[in-house]
Design a protein around this motif. Structure first.
Motif, PDB file in Angstrom:
ATOM      1  N   ARG A   1       1.004  -0.977  -0.435  1.00  0.00           N
ATOM      2  CA  ARG A   1       0.043  -0.191   0.065  1.00  0.00           C
ATOM      3  C   ARG A   1       0.707   1.300   0.043  1.00  0.00           C
ATOM      4  NH1 ARG A   1      -4.389  -0.256   4.572  1.00  0.00           N
ATOM      5  NH2 ARG A   1      -5.368   1.350   3.438  1.00  0.00           N
ATOM      6  N   ILE A   2       1.826   1.337   0.712  1.00  0.00           N
ATOM      7  CA  ILE A   2       3.116   2.331   0.430  1.00  0.00           C
ATOM      8  C   ILE A   2       2.888   2.707  -0.192  1.00  0.00           C
ATOM      9  CG2 ILE A   2       5.256   3.240   1.753  1.00  0.00           C
ATOM     10  CD1 ILE A   2       4.450   1.789   4.629  1.00  0.00           C
ATOM     11  N   VAL A   3       3.957   1.443  -1.196  1.00  0.00           N
ATOM     12  CA  VAL A   3       4.541   1.622  -2.318  1.00  0.00           C
ATOM     13  C   VAL A   3       3.909   1.749  -3.822  1.00  0.00           C
ATOM     14  CG1 VAL A   3       5.589   0.181  -4.236  1.00  0.00           C
ATOM     15  CG2 VAL A   3       6.602  -0.173  -2.337  1.00  0.00           C
ATOM     16  N   GLU A   4       2.333   1.669  -3.971  1.00  0.00           N
ATOM     17  CA  GLU A   4       0.967   2.310  -4.449  1.00  0.00           C
ATOM     18  C   GLU A   4       0.884   3.520  -4.987  1.00  0.00           C
ATOM     19  OE1 GLU A   4      -1.223  -2.318  -5.148  1.00  0.00           O
ATOM     20  OE2 GLU A   4      -2.495  -0.089  -3.336  1.00  0.00           O
ATOM     21  N   LEU A   5       0.838   4.404  -2.820  1.00  0.00           N
ATOM     22  CA  LEU A   5       1.534   5.386  -3.080  1.00  0.00           C
ATOM     23  C   LEU A   5       2.424   6.441  -3.662  1.00  0.00           C
ATOM     24  CD1 LEU A   5       0.330   7.520  -0.297  1.00  0.00           C
ATOM     25  CD2 LEU A   5       2.147   8.316  -0.715  1.00  0.00           C
TER      26      LEU A   5
ATOM     27  N   ALA B   1      -5.835   1.630  15.191  1.00  0.00           N
ATOM     28  CA  ALA B   1      -5.939   2.231  13.003  1.00  0.00           C
ATOM     29  C   ALA B   1      -4.969   3.578  13.403  1.00  0.00           C
ATOM     30  CB  ALA B   1      -7.473   2.796  13.422  1.00  0.00           C
ATOM     31  N   SER B   2      -3.425   3.152  12.373  1.00  0.00           N
ATOM     32  CA  SER B   2      -2.847   4.198  12.254  1.00  0.00           C
ATOM     33  C   SER B   2      -2.455   4.576  10.562  1.00  0.00           C
ATOM     34  CB  SER B   2      -1.018   3.624  12.392  1.00  0.00           C
ATOM     35  OG  SER B   2      -1.462   1.980  11.571  1.00  0.00           O
ATOM     36  N   SER B   3      -3.145   3.616  10.219  1.00  0.00           N
ATOM     37  CA  SER B   3      -3.502   3.904   8.608  1.00  0.00           C
ATOM     38  C   SER B   3      -3.677   5.256   8.343  1.00  0.00           C
ATOM     39  CB  SER B   3      -4.463   2.986   7.872  1.00  0.00           C
ATOM     40  OG  SER B   3      -5.717   3.053   7.820  1.00  0.00           O
ATOM     41  N   ALA B   4      -4.538   6.333   8.980  1.00  0.00           N
ATOM     42  CA  ALA B   4      -5.654   7.647   9.295  1.00  0.00           C
ATOM     43  C   ALA B   4      -4.057   8.311   8.874  1.00  0.00           C
ATOM     44  CB  ALA B   4      -6.674   8.626   9.492  1.00  0.00           C
ATOM     45  N   SER B   5      -2.926   8.602  10.152  1.00  0.00           N
ATOM     46  CA  SER B   5      -2.245   9.822  10.158  1.00  0.00           C
ATOM     47  C   SER B   5      -0.267   9.305   9.711  1.00  0.00           C
ATOM     48  CB  SER B   5      -1.551   9.505  11.998  1.00  0.00           C
ATOM     49  OG  SER B   5      -1.626   8.654  12.102  1.00  0.00           O
ATOM     50  N   GLY B   6      -1.220   7.628   9.002  1.00  0.00           N
ATOM     51  CA  GLY B   6       0.159   7.336   8.246  1.00  0.00           C
ATOM     52  C   GLY B   6       0.399   7.639   6.888  1.00  0.00           C
TER      53      GLY B   6
ATOM     54  N   SER C   1     -10.708  -2.611   8.266  1.00  0.00           N
ATOM     55  CA  SER C   1     -11.501  -1.527   8.152  1.00  0.00           C
ATOM     56  C   SER C   1     -11.836  -2.248   6.276  1.00  0.00           C
ATOM     57  CB  SER C   1     -11.572  -0.191   8.455  1.00  0.00           C
ATOM     58  OG  SER C   1     -10.920  -0.663   9.603  1.00  0.00           O
ATOM     59  N   THR C   2     -10.376  -1.921   5.479  1.00  0.00           N
ATOM     60  CA  THR C   2     -10.989  -1.988   4.073  1.00  0.00           C
ATOM     61  C   THR C   2     -11.319  -3.536   3.631  1.00  0.00           C
ATOM     62  OG1 THR C   2      -8.737  -1.286   3.410  1.00  0.00           O
ATOM     63  CG2 THR C   2      -9.719  -2.018   2.083  1.00  0.00           C
ATOM     64  N   GLU C   3     -11.128  -4.449   4.284  1.00  0.00           N
ATOM     65  CA  GLU C   3     -11.738  -5.960   3.384  1.00  0.00           C
ATOM     66  C   GLU C   3     -12.894  -6.092   4.609  1.00  0.00           C
ATOM     67  OE1 GLU C   3     -10.147 -10.555   4.744  1.00  0.00           O
ATOM     68  OE2 GLU C   3      -9.406  -8.943   4.692  1.00  0.00           O
ATOM     69  N   ALA C   4     -13.559  -5.623   5.987  1.00  0.00           N
ATOM     70  CA  ALA C   4     -14.680  -5.689   6.331  1.00  0.00           C
ATOM     71  C   ALA C   4     -15.704  -5.585   5.762  1.00  0.00           C
ATOM     72  CB  ALA C   4     -14.804  -5.115   7.234  1.00  0.00           C
TER      73      ALA C   4
ATOM     74  N   SER D   1      -5.583   6.193  -1.151  1.00  0.00           N
ATOM     75  CA  SER D   1      -4.561   4.654  -0.249  1.00  0.00           C
ATOM     76  C   SER D   1      -5.481   5.022   0.759  1.00  0.00           C
ATOM     77  CB  SER D   1      -3.510   5.050   0.713  1.00  0.00           C
ATOM     78  OG  SER D   1      -2.501   5.361  -0.678  1.00  0.00           O
ATOM     79  N   SER D   2      -6.501   5.715   1.520  1.00  0.00           N
ATOM     80  CA  SER D   2      -6.881   4.803   2.554  1.00  0.00           C
ATOM     81  C   SER D   2      -7.971   6.437   2.325  1.00  0.00           C
ATOM     82  CB  SER D   2      -6.278   4.956   4.216  1.00  0.00           C
ATOM     83  OG  SER D   2      -7.539   4.877   5.694  1.00  0.00           O
ATOM     84  N   ALA D   3      -9.360   6.782   3.086  1.00  0.00           N
ATOM     85  CA  ALA D   3     -10.453   7.355   2.588  1.00  0.00           C
ATOM     86  C   ALA D   3     -10.184   7.945   4.385  1.00  0.00           C
ATOM     87  CB  ALA D   3     -12.007   7.224   2.454  1.00  0.00           C
ATOM     88  N   SER D   4     -10.158   7.829   4.981  1.00  0.00           N
ATOM     89  CA  SER D   4      -9.867   8.254   6.359  1.00  0.00           C
ATOM     90  C   SER D   4      -9.070   8.848   6.426  1.00  0.00           C
ATOM     91  CB  SER D   4     -10.099   7.537   7.782  1.00  0.00           C
ATOM     92  OG  SER D   4      -9.370   6.052   8.044  1.00  0.00           O
ATOM     93  N   ALA D   5      -7.854   8.511   5.667  1.00  0.00           N
ATOM     94  CA  ALA D   5      -6.336   9.415   5.971  1.00  0.00           C
ATOM     95  C   ALA D   5      -6.598  10.846   4.931  1.00  0.00           C
ATOM     96  CB  ALA D   5      -5.018   8.941   5.128  1.00  0.00           C
ATOM     97  N   ALA D   6      -7.444  11.167   4.212  1.00  0.00           N
ATOM     98  CA  ALA D   6      -7.587  12.671   3.948  1.00  0.00           C
ATOM     99  C   ALA D   6      -8.036  13.102   4.904  1.00  0.00           C
ATOM    100  CB  ALA D   6      -8.834  12.225   2.643  1.00  0.00           C
ATOM    101  N   ARG D   7      -9.081  12.971   6.138  1.00  0.00           N
ATOM    102  CA  ARG D   7      -9.187  13.936   6.775  1.00  0.00           C
ATOM    103  C   ARG D   7      -8.187  14.094   8.050  1.00  0.00           C
ATOM    104  NH1 ARG D   7     -14.044   9.434   7.982  1.00  0.00           N
ATOM    105  NH2 ARG D   7     -12.061   8.840   9.451  1.00  0.00           N
TER     106      ARG D   7
END
Ligand code: DP6
Length: 323
Positions: A71-75, A104-109, A186-189, A137-143
Motif C-alpha cells: 500500500r505504501i509503494v502504491e502511494l 488504527a494508524s492508517s489515517a495518520s500514516g 477495515s477495507t476488507e470488512a 490509499s485510505s479514505a480516513s487518511a484524507a481527513r
C-alpha cells in the motif's frame, strides 16, 4: 534529492465512513466527519534516492513487508507518476502511540506519507490536493491532513475543514480494551459488509442524515446533540457489519462494559458519549471539565488496559527539509 519529514495526527470519525461508492478509486459511499486528535501522531521521513534499486520501507524500526508495504509503494508510485520521477525512495515511519494495541494508524500514516512523499518528489501541492492522494490509499487518511473538525463527502476526492480545533474544546478519551492486531482490516470488512449485509443499503441511505446532524451540532457547539448523533452513527455502522455473512464483530465483553459505564456516567450528570471503529477499543467524547473524572471511571472498568486523553489536534505539517 532532499529527505523530507512530515507529521500527521490520527482522527476519530464522529459520523462514520463505512463502504465505498467506487472500490477502484477508493471513493466513500457516505459522508463522514471526524475530529483530529492532538495525541496519536505519525512522523514520516521520505527520501527519493537514485542509489536505491527498490523502495525501502521501515515502520516503527522494522522492515515492512506484504500488504502494508504494498500500500505504501502504491502511494509512492502515484506520486512518482505525478512528479514524472523514476527514482526509488526510502521511507521511515514512527507512531507515537501503541500500534501493538491495534489502534488504527492508517489515517495518520497515509496522511504523513502523502505529505512527505509529494514534497520530497518536488511537488508543491496544497493540503486539499495532498488529501486527495492520501484518500486514494485510505479514505480516513484524507481527513488527517486537516486539524480540528473535518469532513469527507460521499464520493468526494478530498477532505475539507468544517471548523478549527479551537472552535469546540472537547476531549476524546480512548479506552484501550485489548492488545494485538485486529481480527479483520477495515477495507476488507467494509467491502464484505457491502457484498453480504442486508442492512448495508439502509446504512448508506440513513448515514447522510446523521452526518448533517453531527455537522450542525459541531457548528452549534452542542455536545448533547452531537453525542446522540455520533452514537447512532457508530451503532448503525456496526449493526450493518454484524448483519454480514459471516458477521464482522469487533466488540468484546470489555467494549460492551465500557459502553454501559458511559451510559451510567452520563445518567449521573456529565456529558459522555461513545463511538467505536474497526476494533474493540471505545472512544468517549466529553467536555474538558469532566474529562479526568470520566477517564478515571473508565480505567476502573475490568479489562480496560489504559485510557488516552486527546484534545482536538492540528493540521498535518512538514517538520523540516533536512539536507
Ligand atoms: C471505521 O479509512 O481504514 O474507522 O479507505 O479502505 O483504507 P480504507 O478504510 P479506512 O476506514 C475507516 C473506517 C472507520 C470509520 C471512519 O474512520 O470514518
Amino acid at each position: 534529492m532532499k529527505p523530507v519529514r512530515a507529521i500527521a495526527h490520527s482522527n476519530i470519525a464522529l459520523s462514520k465512513y463505512w463502504g465505498k461508492a467506487d472500490v477502484e478509486n477508493n471513493l466513500p459511499a457516505v459522508p463522514s466527519l471526524s475530529l483530529t486528535l492532538d495525541g496519536l501522531s505519525t512522523t514520516t521521513d521520505v527520501c527519493f534516492d537514485p542509489a536505491l534499486a527498490d523502495d525501502v520501507v521501515e515502520l516503527d524500526g522494522g522492515s515492512s513487508t506484504g500488504k502494508p508495504r504494498e500500500r505504501i509503494v502504491e502511494l509512492l508510485d502515484r506520486v512518482r507518476a505525478r512528479a514524472k520521477l523514476e527514482t526509488r525512495a526510502r521511507v521511515e515511519s514512527r507512531n507515537d502511540f501503541p500500534t501493538a494495541a491495534g489502534l488504527a494508524s492508517s489515517a495518520s500514516g497515509f496522511a504523513a506519507l502523502a505529505l512527505a512523499a509529494t514534497r520530497a518528489a518536488g511537488l508543491e501541492l496544497d493540503a486539499a490536493e495532498v488529501s486527495s492522494i492520501a484518500r486514494r490509499s485510505s479514505a480516513s487518511a484524507a481527513r488527517s491532513l486537516f486539524g480540528g473538525f473535518v469532513s469527507l463527502g460521499a464520493s468526494a476526492e478530498r477532505a475539507e475543514r468544517v471548523a478549527p480545533a479551537e472552535h469546540f474544546p472537547v476531549v476524546m478519551l480512548v479506552a484501550i480494551t485489548a492488545s494485538g492486531p485486529k481480527s479483520i482490516g477495515s477495507t476488507e470488512a467494509m467491502n464484505h459488509t457491502k457484498k453480504t449485509s442486508p442492512y448495508y443499503p439502509s446504512w448508506v441511505e440513513h448515514s447522510p442524515t446523521l452526518y448533517e446532524e453531527v455537522k450542525a451540532s459541531v457548528l452549534a457547539r452542542d455536545i448533547e446533540r452531537l453525542g446522540a448523533a455520533m452514537e447512532q452513527s457508530a451503532l448503525m455502522m456496526h449493526a450493518s457489519m454484524m448483519a454480514s455473512g459471516p458477521a464482522v464483530l469487533y466488540w468484546t465483553a470489555t467494549s460492551v462494559a465500557v459502553i454501559h459505564r458511559v451510559r451510567e456516567l452520563r445518567a449521573s450528570g456529565p456529558p459522555a458519549f461513545f463511538t467505536m471503529d474497526g476494533g474493540p477499543h471505545v472512544k468517549v467524547l466529553t467536555e474538558p471539565a469532566h474529562a479526568e473524572q470520566i477517564a478515571r471511571a473508565l480505567e476502573e472498568v475490568a479489562g480496560v488496559q489504559r485510557v488516552l486523553r486527546c484534545a482536538p489536534g492540528p493540521d498535518a505539517r512538514l517538520i523540516s527539509e533536512v539536507s
